[in-house]
Design an enzyme around this catalytic site. Sequence first.
Site, PDB file in Angstrom:
ATOM      1  N   PHE A 237      74.587  -6.689  34.735  1.00 20.96           N
ATOM      2  CA  PHE A 237      76.029  -6.450  34.665  1.00 20.96           C
ATOM      3  C   PHE A 237      76.678  -7.611  33.894  1.00 20.96           C
ATOM      4  O   PHE A 237      76.382  -8.778  34.163  1.00 20.96           O
ATOM      5  CB  PHE A 237      76.594  -6.348  36.084  1.00 20.96           C
ATOM      6  CG  PHE A 237      78.001  -5.843  36.140  1.00 20.96           C
ATOM      7  CD1 PHE A 237      78.278  -4.499  35.962  1.00 20.96           C
ATOM      8  CD2 PHE A 237      79.058  -6.712  36.357  1.00 20.96           C
ATOM      9  CE1 PHE A 237      79.587  -4.018  36.009  1.00 20.96           C
ATOM     10  CE2 PHE A 237      80.363  -6.243  36.400  1.00 20.96           C
ATOM     11  CZ  PHE A 237      80.626  -4.899  36.226  1.00 20.96           C
TER      12      PHE A 237
ATOM     13  N   ARG B 149      78.308   8.753  34.548  1.00 18.98           N
ATOM     14  CA  ARG B 149      77.717   8.264  35.798  1.00 18.98           C
ATOM     15  C   ARG B 149      78.398   8.923  36.997  1.00 18.98           C
ATOM     16  O   ARG B 149      79.619   8.972  37.068  1.00 18.98           O
ATOM     17  CB  ARG B 149      77.906   6.739  35.847  1.00 18.98           C
ATOM     18  CG  ARG B 149      77.162   6.035  36.955  1.00 18.98           C
ATOM     19  CD  ARG B 149      77.394   4.536  36.888  1.00 18.98           C
ATOM     20  NE  ARG B 149      78.719   4.180  37.398  1.00 18.98           N
ATOM     21  CZ  ARG B 149      79.119   2.932  37.620  1.00 18.98           C
ATOM     22  NH1 ARG B 149      78.320   1.911  37.336  1.00 18.98           N
ATOM     23  NH2 ARG B 149      80.315   2.691  38.085  1.00 18.98           N
TER      24      ARG B 149
ATOM     25  N   TYR C 173      84.253  -3.860  47.197  1.00 19.46           N
ATOM     26  CA  TYR C 173      85.113  -2.693  46.942  1.00 19.46           C
ATOM     27  C   TYR C 173      84.354  -1.448  46.519  1.00 19.46           C
ATOM     28  O   TYR C 173      84.952  -0.416  46.269  1.00 19.46           O
ATOM     29  CB  TYR C 173      86.190  -3.028  45.896  1.00 19.46           C
ATOM     30  CG  TYR C 173      85.696  -3.649  44.605  1.00 19.46           C
ATOM     31  CD1 TYR C 173      85.132  -2.871  43.607  1.00 19.46           C
ATOM     32  CD2 TYR C 173      85.810  -5.019  44.387  1.00 19.46           C
ATOM     33  CE1 TYR C 173      84.677  -3.430  42.435  1.00 19.46           C
ATOM     34  CE2 TYR C 173      85.362  -5.592  43.213  1.00 19.46           C
ATOM     35  CZ  TYR C 173      84.802  -4.798  42.232  1.00 19.46           C
ATOM     36  OH  TYR C 173      84.354  -5.365  41.069  1.00 19.46           O
ATOM     37  N   LYS C 174      83.023  -1.537  46.456  1.00 21.58           N
ATOM     38  CA  LYS C 174      82.248  -0.364  46.053  1.00 21.58           C
ATOM     39  C   LYS C 174      81.844   0.434  47.299  1.00 21.58           C
ATOM     40  O   LYS C 174      82.694   0.971  47.982  1.00 21.58           O
ATOM     41  CB  LYS C 174      81.060  -0.814  45.213  1.00 21.58           C
ATOM     42  CG  LYS C 174      81.541  -1.396  43.876  1.00 21.58           C
ATOM     43  CD  LYS C 174      80.461  -2.014  43.043  1.00 21.58           C
ATOM     44  CE  LYS C 174      81.058  -2.500  41.729  1.00 21.58           C
ATOM     45  NZ  LYS C 174      80.250  -3.535  41.093  1.00 21.58           N
TER      46      LYS C 174
ATOM     47  N   ASP D 290      71.925  -9.901  42.842  1.00 21.50           N
ATOM     48  CA  ASP D 290      73.247  -9.279  42.872  1.00 21.50           C
ATOM     49  C   ASP D 290      73.085  -7.914  43.538  1.00 21.50           C
ATOM     50  O   ASP D 290      72.376  -7.042  43.030  1.00 21.50           O
ATOM     51  CB  ASP D 290      73.790  -9.143  41.436  1.00 21.50           C
ATOM     52  CG  ASP D 290      75.235  -8.650  41.405  1.00 21.50           C
ATOM     53  OD1 ASP D 290      75.645  -7.950  42.352  1.00 21.50           O
ATOM     54  OD2 ASP D 290      75.941  -8.954  40.422  1.00 21.50           O
TER      55      ASP D 290
END
Length: 409
Positions: free
Chosen positions: A124, A369, A220-221, A195
């Site tokens: 990422f 996605r 927040y995911k 991560d």
Amino acid sequence: MEKKYFIEMDKKDPLKEFRNHFFLPKNTIYFDGNSLGMAPKITKKRMEHVIRKEWGQGLIRSWADEEWGISGQRIGNKISKLIGANDGEVIAADSTSINIYKALTATIQCNQNRNIILSTNDNFPTDLYMMQGLQSFSPNEVKNKIVNKDEIDKYLDERVAALLLTEVDYKTGEILSMSEITKKAHDKGILVIWDLSHSVGSIPVDLNKCAADFAVGCGYKFLNGGPGAPAFLFVAKKHQEKIRPILSGWMGHKNPFDFSIEYKPADGIDRFLCGTPPLLGLIALECGVDLILKAKVSRLRQKAVKLSSLFIELMESMCSEFDFKLVSPRDENRRAGHVSFMHHSGFAVSRALASKGIVGDFRAPNIVRFGIAPMYTRFQDIFDAVNIIRETMQSDLWKNHENDISPYT
Ligand SMILES: *Cc1c(COP(=O)(O)O)cnc(C)c1O
């Protein structure tokens, strides 16, 4: 397959009641719970209480009376149950990016005579950007090496201080083998930073079983902590006392309220705090974490595997003529919580789908996605979504979206 089959699956689903714990967006099938989880109803209730009573009436007294001051630790301990860590090894604080920086600088301290930080070119971007920031500050102490994922082994040698990897690929959903890679790195004295942004709350993680060193992850995911929710940092007990935090803010001080001039790190995980904890954000995060703990990651994972396998199966049977190419691993053991397809006009497709209420993500240059969040995604949503995708692709109207403005720019 008929819709009846999917509705039956929903009836048998042991997690079906969890959907009722969320505010449900109208006319939307939400496939972005891996980017911003939906809002739990309990969060509104708890926030109202905190604002009205704890902040409104208690004011500064609430730092002690309501235990505001130790909320990062309390929530960290809850998150530790989701990732195979112990009490006192996880702190909820700051953003993932900031926690990556804390972990990177810590590995350099722990591995003093090494200077290479290794990562992969499909990581990422923020992970790579934080590495670049660190190198630009101390180009002699830190040299970054960014390689292909399939070449990592070649670069594991005694010059490498740390390996920074994301367990679940944000584009494809591929799961890396944490235990295998950590072991290989440790054999060369390399520390690993994992991560877990797309792992936590989605797939089972067992950091201590892998003898992991450092990990970070996003609130927040899949944790449904709310937009910009605090992230978390895991530091294995064995490393904590060796580290003198570079981001040495007063909240990580041994006695912050002595107001002494000299920084002295707090004991244990507390030293990785920096400034004053964002209390409202932490409380919202805690509501999301509590729900995941209640649902249990093992059950969420089971359901997610079924949902995503059905999604792939339906996409390939009903949308075979529309040039979607699966880029996620077909093997469900190697595929985490999202399913991605390559499409030559991926951007236009994702915009057209969004206009029909199918909210997923586009990831440049050509990936569409679909995040599968089993807390609130139903089996019938999978059926409905693929039918809408088929209708959208059949009418050539989706091509009108080629020149849409990206919502992110
Ligand atoms: C979402 C995500 C982040 C987010 O970083 P923030 O600093 O919290 O915005 C970091 N790493 C990965 C792999 C992610 O998917």
